[in-house]
Scaffold this motif. Structure first.
Motif, PDB file in Angstrom:
ATOM      1  N   ARG A  31       0.810  -1.210   0.000  1.00 51.87           N
ATOM      2  CA  ARG A  31       0.000   0.000   0.000  1.00 51.87           C
ATOM      3  C   ARG A  31       0.849   1.268   0.000  1.00 51.87           C
ATOM      4  N   ARG A  32       2.122   1.126   0.389  1.00 54.94           N
ATOM      5  CA  ARG A  32       3.029   2.284   0.410  1.00 54.94           C
ATOM      6  C   ARG A  32       3.865   2.362  -0.859  1.00 54.94           C
ATOM      7  N   GLY A  33       3.666   1.440  -1.780  1.00 50.30           N
ATOM      8  CA  GLY A  33       4.348   1.531  -3.063  1.00 50.30           C
ATOM      9  C   GLY A  33       5.266   0.373  -3.403  1.00 50.30           C
ATOM     10  N   MET A  34       5.433  -0.577  -2.490  1.00 47.21           N
ATOM     11  CA  MET A  34       6.305  -1.720  -2.754  1.00 47.21           C
ATOM     12  C   MET A  34       5.727  -2.576  -3.884  1.00 47.21           C
ATOM     13  N   ARG A  35       6.574  -2.900  -4.856  1.00 50.47           N
ATOM     14  CA  ARG A  35       6.128  -3.737  -5.968  1.00 50.47           C
ATOM     15  C   ARG A  35       6.965  -5.012  -6.112  1.00 50.47           C
ATOM     16  N   ARG A  36       7.983  -5.140  -5.308  1.00 52.96           N
ATOM     17  CA  ARG A  36       8.767  -6.383  -5.252  1.00 52.96           C
ATOM     18  C   ARG A  36       9.339  -6.485  -3.852  1.00 52.96           C
ATOM     19  N   TRP A  37       9.398  -7.701  -3.333  1.00 57.75           N
ATOM     20  CA  TRP A  37      10.000  -7.881  -2.015  1.00 57.75           C
ATOM     21  C   TRP A  37      10.968  -9.040  -2.053  1.00 57.75           C
ATOM     22  N   VAL A  38      12.013  -8.917  -1.233  1.00 59.13           N
ATOM     23  CA  VAL A  38      12.998  -9.990  -1.082  1.00 59.13           C
ATOM     24  C   VAL A  38      12.743 -10.650   0.274  1.00 59.13           C
ATOM     25  N   MET A  39      12.465 -11.934   0.246  1.00 57.32           N
ATOM     26  CA  MET A  39      12.161 -12.652   1.477  1.00 57.32           C
ATOM     27  C   MET A  39      13.316 -12.556   2.472  1.00 57.32           C
ATOM     28  N   PRO A  40      13.051 -12.268   3.757  1.00 51.43           N
ATOM     29  CA  PRO A  40      14.116 -12.326   4.766  1.00 51.43           C
ATOM     30  C   PRO A  40      14.827 -13.675   4.698  1.00 51.43           C
ATOM     31  N   VAL A  41      16.145 -13.645   4.770  1.00 49.18           N
ATOM     32  CA  VAL A  41      16.926 -14.851   4.452  1.00 49.18           C
ATOM     33  C   VAL A  41      16.714 -15.997   5.438  1.00 49.18           C
ATOM     34  N   GLU A  42      16.214 -15.693   6.649  1.00 44.76           N
ATOM     35  CA  GLU A  42      16.064 -16.749   7.647  1.00 44.76           C
ATOM     36  C   GLU A  42      14.758 -17.519   7.523  1.00 44.76           C
ATOM     37  N   LEU A  43      13.872 -17.105   6.618  1.00 48.74           N
ATOM     38  CA  LEU A  43      12.595 -17.786   6.467  1.00 48.74           C
ATOM     39  C   LEU A  43      12.741 -19.050   5.614  1.00 48.74           C
ATOM     40  N   SER A  44      11.788 -19.951   5.790  1.00 49.14           N
ATOM     41  CA  SER A  44      11.819 -21.232   5.074  1.00 49.14           C
ATOM     42  C   SER A  44      10.933 -21.181   3.838  1.00 49.14           C
ATOM     43  N   GLY A  45      11.100 -22.168   2.980  1.00 51.46           N
ATOM     44  CA  GLY A  45      10.237 -22.284   1.819  1.00 51.46           C
ATOM     45  C   GLY A  45       8.792 -22.499   2.214  1.00 51.46           C
ATOM     46  N   GLU A  46       8.565 -23.247   3.270  1.00 51.56           N
ATOM     47  CA  GLU A  46       7.205 -23.496   3.748  1.00 51.56           C
ATOM     48  C   GLU A  46       6.549 -22.197   4.218  1.00 51.56           C
ATOM     49  N   THR A  47       7.297 -21.385   4.960  1.00 52.13           N
ATOM     50  CA  THR A  47       6.768 -20.107   5.423  1.00 52.13           C
ATOM     51  C   THR A  47       6.467 -19.188   4.247  1.00 52.13           C
ATOM     52  N   LEU A  48       7.366 -19.159   3.268  1.00 54.26           N
ATOM     53  CA  LEU A  48       7.153 -18.324   2.091  1.00 54.26           C
ATOM     54  C   LEU A  48       5.879 -18.736   1.366  1.00 54.26           C
ATOM     55  N   ALA A  49       5.682 -20.031   1.183  1.00 51.84           N
ATOM     56  CA  ALA A  49       4.477 -20.509   0.501  1.00 51.84           C
ATOM     57  C   ALA A  49       3.220 -20.064   1.243  1.00 51.84           C
ATOM     58  N   ALA A  50       3.249 -20.114   2.582  1.00 53.11           N
ATOM     59  CA  ALA A  50       2.096 -19.696   3.375  1.00 53.11           C
ATOM     60  C   ALA A  50       1.835 -18.200   3.224  1.00 53.11           C
ATOM     61  N   ILE A  51       2.906 -17.391   3.211  1.00 54.10           N
ATOM     62  CA  ILE A  51       2.751 -15.942   3.039  1.00 54.10           C
ATOM     63  C   ILE A  51       2.127 -15.630   1.686  1.00 54.10           C
ATOM     64  N   LEU A  52       2.596 -16.290   0.642  1.00 52.18           N
ATOM     65  CA  LEU A  52       2.072 -16.023  -0.694  1.00 52.18           C
ATOM     66  C   LEU A  52       0.629 -16.499  -0.843  1.00 52.18           C
ATOM     67  N   THR A  53       0.286 -17.600  -0.193  1.00 48.95           N
ATOM     68  CA  THR A  53      -1.100 -18.068  -0.204  1.00 48.95           C
ATOM     69  C   THR A  53      -2.016 -17.058   0.476  1.00 48.95           C
ATOM     70  N   ASP A  54      -1.570 -16.530   1.615  1.00 47.75           N
ATOM     71  CA  ASP A  54      -2.355 -15.519   2.331  1.00 47.75           C
ATOM     72  C   ASP A  54      -2.460 -14.231   1.519  1.00 47.75           C
ATOM     73  N   ALA A  55      -1.365 -13.851   0.837  1.00 47.56           N
ATOM     74  CA  ALA A  55      -1.393 -12.653   0.007  1.00 47.56           C
ATOM     75  C   ALA A  55      -2.387 -12.804  -1.141  1.00 47.56           C
ATOM     76  N   GLN A  56      -2.484 -14.012  -1.663  1.00 52.43           N
ATOM     77  CA  GLN A  56      -3.467 -14.285  -2.712  1.00 52.43           C
ATOM     78  C   GLN A  56      -4.873 -14.115  -2.170  1.00 52.43           C
ATOM     79  N   ALA A  57      -5.106 -14.611  -0.963  1.00 50.48           N
ATOM     80  CA  ALA A  57      -6.429 -14.482  -0.354  1.00 50.48           C
ATOM     81  C   ALA A  57      -6.783 -13.021  -0.074  1.00 50.48           C
ATOM     82  N   LEU A  58      -5.762 -12.206   0.214  1.00 46.29           N
ATOM     83  CA  LEU A  58      -5.982 -10.788   0.477  1.00 46.29           C
ATOM     84  C   LEU A  58      -6.121  -9.971  -0.805  1.00 46.29           C
TER      85      LEU A  58
END
Length: 295
Positions: A129-156
């Motif tokens: 909402r502030r203008g971000m159009r690409r994000w780099v995942m924090p390096v300590e996160l897992s693939g499973e966590t990333l998949a969950a974030i993207l699924t939630d972002a799709q729902a939003l």
């Protein structure tokens, strides 16, 4: 899926930097990040030099993004940040919330770097909402966590409006401090560091008492002791919706690494991707970061 090259995190001589980007211009890399993201005392290239270099690479057909500092402590650093935000041509990778604020005020699109703590879809939505159009995942996160974030972002309802980038090769940038550890290792104060980082183009290795490689010291930045490598995970990243795979510059053998990742992304390799025995990928599998998990 695109292949990106992150900013040079180490302190290199001016000519070494230019030589690296001259060679990179001929490599099959889609996106190039430029600039000083670690320490403002590193002035082999000035702010205008980075901007000019970015415009040259953009003219060669690369998408260029300027990177900001991850730790801003002085008015001079804010001044540099303003110049980067107002460059007029190139996107900026915001590595702290001060940069996010400046870019948002200017209504400019930006990349949220891995130093910005994004651990859920609501945080991602706030940045969008502030203008971000690409994000780099924090390096300590897992693939499973990333998949969950993207699924939630799709729902939003905003997942299709942003790109997701994953740091996939190089020494992981783990933490930043107001102190300079490289200077301290030489019994020098930060204000008179004598630019000792120049003597360590791949950082200063730090081992445990058991001689295990634990960290790499890079000025005020603490990095992983071993090289992170997610080459075998490229297909899984495609599946969960990753748009860009990021490589982090090292002074040796980058052309070979680029070729390996390009072939993996394009599906022109043999389908079997293994990482070197001394590389690590533990964070992707929700394990200790220094683990090599072959699956």
């Amino acid at each position: 899926m695109k292949l990106s090259m992150g900013p040079v995190l180490f302190f290199w001589q001016r000519e070494a930097v230019y030589q690296f980007y001259r060679e990179l211009a001929e490599q099959p890399v889609d996106v190039i990040y430029l600039g000083e993201a670690v320490c403002s005392k590193r002035r082999e290239l000035k702010t205008q030099d980075w901007i000019d270099l970015g415009r040259e690479l953009a003219a060669d057909g690369k998408q260029v993004v300027l990177s900001s500092l991850a730790l801003i402590e002085a008015e001079s650093e804010l001044k540099t940040l303003r110049r980067l935000c107002d460059n007029g041509d190139l996107w900026l990778e915001a590595n702290d919330m001060g940069a996010v604020q400046m870019l948002s005020e200017r209504k400019l699109p930006f990349v949220s770097g891995s130093a910005i703590n994004v651990y859920n879809a609501r945080s991602l939505q706030a940045l969008y909402r502030r203008g971000m159009r690409r994000w780099v995942m924090p390096v300590e996160l897992s693939g499973e966590t990333l998949a969950a974030i993207l699924t939630d972002a799709q729902a939003l309802g905003f997942a299709d409006q942003i790109e997701t980038e994953v740091f996939s090769y190089g020494h992981l940038p783990l933490a930043y401090s107001a102190r300079c550890f490289s200077a301290r290792a030489r019994n020098l104060p930060k204000d008179n560091c004598q630019f000792v980082c120049l003597e360590y183009p791949q950082g200063m290795p730090l081992a445990s008492q058991e001689d295990q490689s634990v960290f790499t010291i890079n000025g005020i930045q603490t990095m992983s002791g071993q090289v992170y490598n997610l080459l075998p995970e490229v297909d899984e990243m495609k599946r969960i919706g990753v748009d860009l795979v990021r490589l982090s510059p090292r002074p040796e053998a980058m052309a070979e690494v680029i070729a390996q990742y390009r072939a993996r992304i394009d599906g022109t390799d043999d389908g079997i991707a293994a990482i070197p025995a001394d590389a690590v990928n533990g964070y992707w599998y929700k394990s200790a970061g220094l683990v090599n998990t072959q699956r």
